[in-house]
Design a protein around this motif. Structure first.
Motif, mmCIF file in Angstrom:
data_model
loop_
_atom_site.group_PDB
_atom_site.id
_atom_site.type_symbol
_atom_site.label_atom_id
_atom_site.label_comp_id
_atom_site.label_asym_id
_atom_site.label_seq_id
_atom_site.Cartn_x
_atom_site.Cartn_y
_atom_site.Cartn_z
ATOM 1 N N LEU A 30 2.474 -0.323 15.086
ATOM 2 C CA LEU A 30 2.626 -1.493 14.217
ATOM 3 C C LEU A 30 1.272 -1.896 13.629
ATOM 4 O O LEU A 30 1.184 -2.272 12.463
ATOM 5 C CB LEU A 30 3.239 -2.658 14.997
ATOM 6 C CG LEU A 30 4.752 -2.569 15.209
ATOM 7 C CD1 LEU A 30 5.232 -3.691 16.116
ATOM 8 C CD2 LEU A 30 5.508 -2.623 13.887
ATOM 9 N N VAL A 31 0.226 -1.770 14.457
ATOM 10 C CA VAL A 31 -1.129 -2.040 13.949
ATOM 11 C C VAL A 31 -1.454 -1.031 12.846
ATOM 12 O O VAL A 31 -2.005 -1.382 11.798
ATOM 13 C CB VAL A 31 -2.170 -1.976 15.096
ATOM 14 C CG1 VAL A 31 -3.590 -1.987 14.536
ATOM 15 C CG2 VAL A 31 -1.977 -3.139 16.046
ATOM 16 N N ALA A 49 3.040 -3.872 -1.052
ATOM 17 C CA ALA A 49 2.164 -3.212 -0.088
ATOM 18 C C ALA A 49 0.773 -2.995 -0.675
ATOM 19 O O ALA A 49 -0.241 -3.229 -0.020
ATOM 20 C CB ALA A 49 2.773 -1.870 0.316
ATOM 21 N N LEU A 76 8.579 -2.268 3.508
ATOM 22 C CA LEU A 76 7.511 -2.610 2.555
ATOM 23 C C LEU A 76 7.845 -2.094 1.161
ATOM 24 O O LEU A 76 8.252 -0.942 1.002
ATOM 25 C CB LEU A 76 6.182 -1.997 3.013
ATOM 26 C CG LEU A 76 5.562 -2.575 4.285
ATOM 27 C CD1 LEU A 76 4.389 -1.705 4.722
ATOM 28 C CD2 LEU A 76 5.086 -4.002 4.034
ATOM 29 N N ALA A 94 0.284 -1.977 9.734
ATOM 30 C CA ALA A 94 -0.384 -3.119 9.094
ATOM 31 C C ALA A 94 -1.673 -2.657 8.418
ATOM 32 O O ALA A 94 -1.994 -3.053 7.290
ATOM 33 C CB ALA A 94 -0.676 -4.184 10.142
ATOM 34 N N ARG A 95 -2.412 -1.774 9.124
ATOM 35 C CA ARG A 95 -3.695 -1.285 8.592
ATOM 36 C C ARG A 95 -3.470 -0.383 7.378
ATOM 37 O O ARG A 95 -4.288 -0.326 6.481
ATOM 38 C CB ARG A 95 -4.408 -0.511 9.710
ATOM 39 C CG ARG A 95 -5.893 -0.328 9.518
ATOM 40 C CD ARG A 95 -6.563 0.057 10.842
ATOM 41 N NE ARG A 95 -5.851 1.075 11.585
ATOM 42 C CZ ARG A 95 -5.983 2.373 11.378
ATOM 43 N NH1 ARG A 95 -6.780 2.829 10.461
ATOM 44 N NH2 ARG A 95 -5.291 3.229 12.114
ATOM 45 N N THR A 120 -0.947 -0.547 5.224
ATOM 46 C CA THR A 120 0.058 -1.111 4.312
ATOM 47 C C THR A 120 -0.139 -0.614 2.886
ATOM 48 O O THR A 120 0.801 -0.154 2.234
ATOM 49 C CB THR A 120 -0.001 -2.647 4.363
ATOM 50 O OG1 THR A 120 0.281 -3.043 5.690
ATOM 51 C CG2 THR A 120 1.028 -3.266 3.438
ATOM 52 N N ARG A 127 9.487 -1.203 10.066
ATOM 53 C CA ARG A 127 8.568 -2.156 9.421
ATOM 54 C C ARG A 127 8.002 -1.524 8.138
ATOM 55 O O ARG A 127 7.910 -2.190 7.105
ATOM 56 C CB ARG A 127 7.457 -2.498 10.422
ATOM 57 C CG ARG A 127 6.257 -3.230 9.899
ATOM 58 C CD ARG A 127 6.458 -4.742 9.930
ATOM 59 N NE ARG A 127 5.267 -5.455 9.483
ATOM 60 C CZ ARG A 127 4.907 -5.584 8.212
ATOM 61 N NH1 ARG A 127 5.639 -5.050 7.269
ATOM 62 N NH2 ARG A 127 3.822 -6.245 7.884
ATOM 63 N N SER A 175 3.106 -1.100 19.655
ATOM 64 C CA SER A 175 2.123 -2.047 19.138
ATOM 65 C C SER A 175 1.029 -1.311 18.380
ATOM 66 O O SER A 175 0.574 -1.781 17.337
ATOM 67 C CB SER A 175 1.546 -2.904 20.271
ATOM 68 O OG SER A 175 0.879 -2.081 21.179
ATOM 69 N N SER A 203 -1.355 -6.089 -0.833
ATOM 70 C CA SER A 203 -1.721 -6.770 0.421
ATOM 71 C C SER A 203 -3.212 -6.637 0.695
ATOM 72 O O SER A 203 -3.845 -5.648 0.349
ATOM 73 C CB SER A 203 -0.929 -6.173 1.579
ATOM 74 O OG SER A 203 -1.482 -4.951 1.945
#
Lengths: 221, 410
Positions: free
Chosen positions: B288-289, B406, B401, B292-293, B295, B397, B285, B409
């Protein structure tokens, strides 16, 4: 056209929006010669950045052809060596200092040797940040960050620099200095420059000027 | 060094900045899981190992038992010829009353042959005081608990009364109690064995129990590398038919306890392994954060010439590095803890006040620890594997992208 380093023919790009397809532009031809500078202006949403992404092979066109140095091979590794990209938002890696950010362009495409380190230091000096090499992006001003981004774009001695509104996040004075630097270095190193900008004054400083409007790329001069 | 490995390092340990929260939390998580696994496996295996050693050191690897073995010399000769047998010694066991200064006790008593016993049962190794050389027909060696209960020391003269005395009384004869001198005090480190056992010579034991030349069993020491099950089978085949004697291995002697330990160890390992799985979810997790941060940064790698696979490797390696670092710390500190587990356990028991209960349950007066290289290797592979899997999920993940999307985003 014979000494063109980057040539795009009949580029067409559409986006899907629900059941419809929106056409960004079609039948766009573009070329740039070594050491030449070209600016592309246009309203927001006219597709300037999309065109730049297509020229950098970061995105794929629906139709048309792209050639770098007359060659249609435009993969990831080739991009790193052939094209240097400068973004409006700098996109420096926050965990790396200024010197490491510049070296990152070489790390991805090849090996770091003493010559590469010397070149990174030389570029840092050239962009006026000789003493800021060990500073993290968070310790640099906006103008300084964009200078680091310029140095990073030049690290692999690319044939073309693609600059997407490089002064968009900077104040007027800083923007002027960054533009002086960018145009000066490109002229000095005979690197072709494609500049996407909203600023007509900066556009006028390039050798040729285009305007992208309603999907058509028209030469202004 | 490939750039993605370099960047993975830098993102975990940034230049000129403090180590990130992600690095600390993930590494500590893996460390705690591995640390707990090392300690639990070490202690649970320690009980099994110590118990096995204790059985082997007190009874030999194989015990041949029968109600009465009359021809022990002949039988030992037969057993000695079996391949894999290194030494044999006869023994007899029973219960007596020992009294010293009006303090009676009812310990188990073992009669051993002083000439051959040390080759099979190394009593000298466990002697706290005295010497095996002093064990003669007028001497006795007491367990530490028994000596303490009687208040006897080296040189004390204790009185021994055997059940034969009662038998003789029934026959209207009287058998004088035997006076023996304490020649040694031993401690095996096992509560039951140290509580109430006396060792005398086989001759004295035969006299106390009226056994004549009979013994109760023959203990066998195996040659290094010999398979106990195989040798026991071979011995059983050589034993005279209808003799009602049988050979059993040390594993069969402690089967129930060893099985209970094995089940307990397995259950605890399963529970603690789940801790590592939970940590892997934490790492996933967090990564994954991070994906996302970062990207837009992942888009940048593509713009600089990286392939999606290389960008993915950057996050995968973060999982590998966190797993490796956490596992290294867990194994190192786990082994350090295991090497000092007894004082640590005593300290905890002193605070909670249940040391006696612990000894009562597990029988050992010291908390044993034993961990093997394969155990450590399995823990390492499991912990690093789970962290790598966590990194792979985040990497997958990142790989999906597209650079342009990306960078667009928000």
């Amino acid at each position: 056209m014979s000494d063109s380093v980057l040539t795009a023919r009949a580029l067409r790009k559409t986006y899907r929006s629900g059941n419809r397809r929106l056409e960004v532009f079609s039948n766009v031809d573009f070329h740039i010669a070594a050491g030449e500078s070209v600016s592309i202006r246009g309203e927001s949403g006219s597709g300037k950045s999309t065109l730049l992404n297509l020229l950098a092979a970061l995105d794929t066109a629906d139709s048309g052809t792209l050639a770098w140095d007359g060659c249609a091979k435009t993969g990831n590794a080739a991009r790193g060596r052939f094209v240097g990209i400068i973004f409006q938002a700098f996109y420096l890696i926050p965990e790396l200092n200024a010197l490491e950010n510049i070296l990152m362009a070489r790390r991805i495409t090849g090996r770091i040797d003493p010559a590469a380190r010397a070149r990174a230091a030389e570029l840092l000096d050239r962009v006026g940040l000789k003493d800021r090499g060990h500073h993290l992006p968070s310790q640099l001003s906006g103008g300084e960050r964009q200078r680091v981004a310029v140095a990073r774009a030049l690290m692999n001695s690319p044939r073309v620099i693609l600059a997407d509104e490089p002064t968009g996040n900077l104040d007027e004075k800083t923007a002027d200095s960054v533009m002086d630097l960018l145009l000066g270095i490109c002229a000095e190193t005979k690197t072709a420059l494609v500049l996407v900008t909203h600023n007509p004054l900066y556009a006028k400083r390039t050798a040729r000027e285009y305007f992208l409007h309603e999907g058509t790329l028209r030469p202004v001069r | 060094m490939p750039w993605y490995l370099y960047l993975a390092f830098k993102q975990l340990f940034p230049s000129g900045r403090r180590v990130t929260f992600f690095t600390c939390a993930s590494t500590i998580g893996v460390f705690l899981g591995v640390w707990m696994l090392i300690i639990i496996i070490g202690v649970m295996s320690g009980f099994g190992y110590k118990y096995s050693r204790m059985i082997i050191d007190t009874q030999g690897e194989i015990q041949v038992r029968g109600t009465f073995i009359d021809n022990q010399e002949q039988l030992r000769g037969i057993i000695a010829k079996v391949s894999g047998v290194a030494a044999t010694t006869p023994s007899a066991e029973g219960i007596v009353m020992i009294e010293y200064q009006k303090r009676p006790n009812y310990p188990g008593i073992i009669g051993v042959d002083p000439e051959s016993v040390e080759k099979v049962i190394p009593i000298s190794k466990y002697l706290l005081q005295g010497s095996m050389d002093d064990l003669d027909d007028d001497a006795v060696i007491l367990s530490a608990g028994l000596a303490y209960a009687l208040g006897a020391r080296i040189g004390s003269k204790v009185t021994v009364v055997s059940p034969l005395t009662l038998e003789r009384l029934n026959q209207d004869t009287y058998m004088m109690p035997t006076e023996l001198t304490v020649a040694g005090i031993y401690e095996f480190g096992h509560q039951q064995l140290d509580k109430s056992i006396a060792i005398v010579t086989l001759r004295r034991m035969q006299e106390l129990y009226g056994l004549g030349d009979s013994v109760h069993g023959i203990n066998v020491r195996l040659a290094p590398g010999a398979d106990a099950d195989q040798v026991a089978r071979a011995i059983n085949e050589t034993l005279p038919a209808g003799s009602r004697m049988f050979a059993r291995t040390w594993m069969q002697s402690g089967e129930a306890f060893l099985f209970a330990l094995k089940i307990e160890r397995f259950m605890v390992i399963i529970i603690v392994a789940f801790v590592i799985v939970v940590v892997a979810f934490l790492v996933t997790s967090m990564l994954l954060v991070a994906v996302a941060r970062k990207t837009r940064e992942i888009g940048l790698y593509g713009a600089l010439g990286a392939t999606p696979w290389q960008s993915a490797m950057c996050f995968c390696f973060q999982g590998v590095l966190v797993g490796t670092l956490g596992t290294f710390l867990g194994v190192t500190i786990g082994l350090l803890t295991l090497s000092n587990i007894d004082p640590i356990a005593r300290l905890i028991a002193r605070v909670t006040g249940n040391w006696d209960l612990l000894v009562e349950i597990y029988q050992f007066t010291k908390v044993p620890a034993h961990i093997t290289a394969p155990d450590i290797a399995i823990i390492c592979v499991f912990a690093v594997g789970m962290s790598t899997l966590a990194g792979l999920i985040a990497a997958f993940r990142a790989a999906k992208l597209k650079p342009v999307e990306a960078m667009r985003s928000e």
